[in-house]
Write an enzyme that holds these catalytic residues in place. Structure first.
Site, PDB file in Angstrom:
ATOM      1  N   ASP A  11       0.876  -1.159   0.000  1.00 39.51           N
ATOM      2  CA  ASP A  11       0.000   0.000   0.000  1.00 39.51           C
ATOM      3  C   ASP A  11       0.924   1.222   0.000  1.00 39.51           C
ATOM      4  O   ASP A  11       2.077   1.115   0.435  1.00 39.51           O
ATOM      5  CB  ASP A  11      -0.860  -0.060   1.266  1.00 39.51           C
ATOM      6  CG  ASP A  11      -1.635   1.204   1.494  1.00 39.51           C
ATOM      7  OD1 ASP A  11      -2.397   1.579   0.604  1.00 39.51           O
ATOM      8  OD2 ASP A  11      -1.467   1.818   2.569  1.00 39.51           O
ATOM      9  N   ASP A  13       0.028   5.078   0.780  1.00 41.03           N
ATOM     10  CA  ASP A  13      -0.186   6.030   1.874  1.00 41.03           C
ATOM     11  C   ASP A  13      -0.232   5.289   3.210  1.00 41.03           C
ATOM     12  O   ASP A  13      -1.101   4.444   3.425  1.00 41.03           O
ATOM     13  CB  ASP A  13      -1.524   6.766   1.688  1.00 41.03           C
ATOM     14  CG  ASP A  13      -1.522   7.644   0.439  1.00 41.03           C
ATOM     15  OD1 ASP A  13      -0.433   8.062   0.016  1.00 41.03           O
ATOM     16  OD2 ASP A  13      -2.603   7.905  -0.091  1.00 41.03           O
TER      17      ASP A  13
HETATM   18  P1  B16 Z   1      -6.780  10.021  -3.794  1.00 37.45           P
HETATM   19  P2  B16 Z   1      -3.684   4.047  -0.039  1.00 37.45           P
HETATM   20  C1  B16 Z   1      -5.573   5.937  -0.100  1.00 37.45           C
HETATM   21  O1  B16 Z   1      -4.283   5.517  -0.392  1.00 37.45           O
HETATM   22  C2  B16 Z   1      -5.611   6.792   1.156  1.00 37.45           C
HETATM   23  O2  B16 Z   1      -5.265   6.004   2.292  1.00 37.45           O
HETATM   24  C3  B16 Z   1      -7.002   7.336   1.355  1.00 37.45           C
HETATM   25  O3  B16 Z   1      -7.064   8.141   2.511  1.00 37.45           O
HETATM   26  C4  B16 Z   1      -7.418   8.137   0.107  1.00 37.45           C
HETATM   27  O4  B16 Z   1      -8.741   8.610   0.235  1.00 37.45           O
HETATM   28  C5  B16 Z   1      -7.306   7.232  -1.120  1.00 37.45           C
HETATM   29  O5  B16 Z   1      -5.978   6.741  -1.212  1.00 37.45           O
HETATM   30  C6  B16 Z   1      -7.655   7.945  -2.393  1.00 37.45           C
HETATM   31  O6  B16 Z   1      -6.695   8.946  -2.608  1.00 37.45           O
HETATM   32  O7  B16 Z   1      -7.778  11.051  -3.411  1.00 37.45           O
HETATM   33  O8  B16 Z   1      -5.346  10.533  -3.851  1.00 37.45           O
HETATM   34  O9  B16 Z   1      -7.156   9.277  -5.052  1.00 37.45           O
HETATM   35  O10 B16 Z   1      -3.624   3.986   1.457  1.00 37.45           O
HETATM   36  O11 B16 Z   1      -4.612   3.025  -0.669  1.00 37.45           O
HETATM   37  O12 B16 Z   1      -2.322   4.088  -0.685  1.00 37.45           O
HETATM   38 MG    MG Z   2      -2.800   3.173   3.333  1.00 37.58          MG
END
Ligand code: B16
Ligand code: MG
Length: 216
Positions: A11, A13
């Site tokens: 993953d 984030d």
């Molecule tokens: P975006 P991951 C996720 O990333 C985040 O944890 C989540 O908080 C966010 O809403 C989602 O990506 C979408 O992000 O707005 O940049 O498309 O943890 O799956 O790497």
């Molecule tokens: Mg994450």
């Protein structure tokens, strides 16, 4: 499930880089402008969840219904604030243990991929200088269903040319652990998911994960 682990899907984030605070600040700015209550506890529920689903969680506290057009505009506004904030990310924002883990896995011939819900994955990887560090990248731009649906991890495994049973997912979100399990993979829970009983392995972060033991 005793297949050897031949690929690790990370993953992004919360595992490779901490963008959580940027997401929080961007949503908070948008919510404040709309007069919608939002705090860090609610923000925890957005971990690993797609942008539009995150907005729906925030709108649970809204005083009035919002039209689909308004929702699209709000999500776009939040994303503009977020992209502005991640513009200052650098290699120094890579989380502890991430670079050593990638080197260790490559040294052992294990393939590495990204499996992220984020549509901003390419920007983030570029900002932290890891745009060429992975054998495959599956992200929010390539999927229809976000975590806890397994789609992003199933896609990452396919791009690596591996069966799900040969892959380990590293996740900081409960939704991501559920997605990995649903996809027939093993999972290492870190950060907020370090205590998730559904995960196969647990560690506070990548700096404390024992990959020699995990790979066997
Ligand atoms: P975006 P991951 C996720 O990333 C985040 O944890 C989540 O908080 C966010 O809403 C989602 O990506 C979408 O992000 O707005 O940049 O498309 O943890 O799956 O790497
Ligand atoms: Mg994450």
């Amino acid at each position: 499930m005793n297949d050897r682990i031949l690929g690790v899907i990370f993953d992004l984030d919360g595992v490779i880089v901490s963008t959580d605070n940027c997401h929080y600040l961007a949503w908070k700015r948008m919510a404040d402008e709309e007069g919608i209550y939002f705090d860090r506890t609610i923000n925890e529920r957005l971990r690993g969840v797609s942008r539009m689903e995150s907005l729906e969680i925030i709108l649970e506290r809204a005083q009035r219904p919002y039209t689909d057009d308004e929702k699209q505009a709000m999500a776009a506004r939040k994303n503009a604030y977020y992209v502005e904030l991640i513009g200052s990310l650098t290699r120094a924002d890579i989380l502890p243990g991430a670079l050593d883990t990638l080197s260790y896995l490559k040294g052992r011939g294990v393939k590495v991929a990204i499996g992220s819900s984020s549509k901003n994955t390419p920007i983030i990887l570029r900002q932290i200088g890891l745009e060429n560090a992975f054998d495959a990248v599956a992200d929010g731009n390539a999927i229809t269903h976000s975590k806890p649906d397994p789609e992003v991890f199933v896609l990452a495994a396919r791009l690596l040319g591996l069966a799900p049973e040969s892959c380990l997912v590293v996740e900081d979100a409960d939704a991501g652990i559920e997605a990995a399990m649903g996809g027939g993979m093993r999972a290492l829970g870190v950060g907020s998911a370090a205590g998730n009983p559904a995960a196969t392995f647990h560690a506070p972060d990548l700096a404390h994960a024992d990959f020699a033991a995990i790979l066997g």
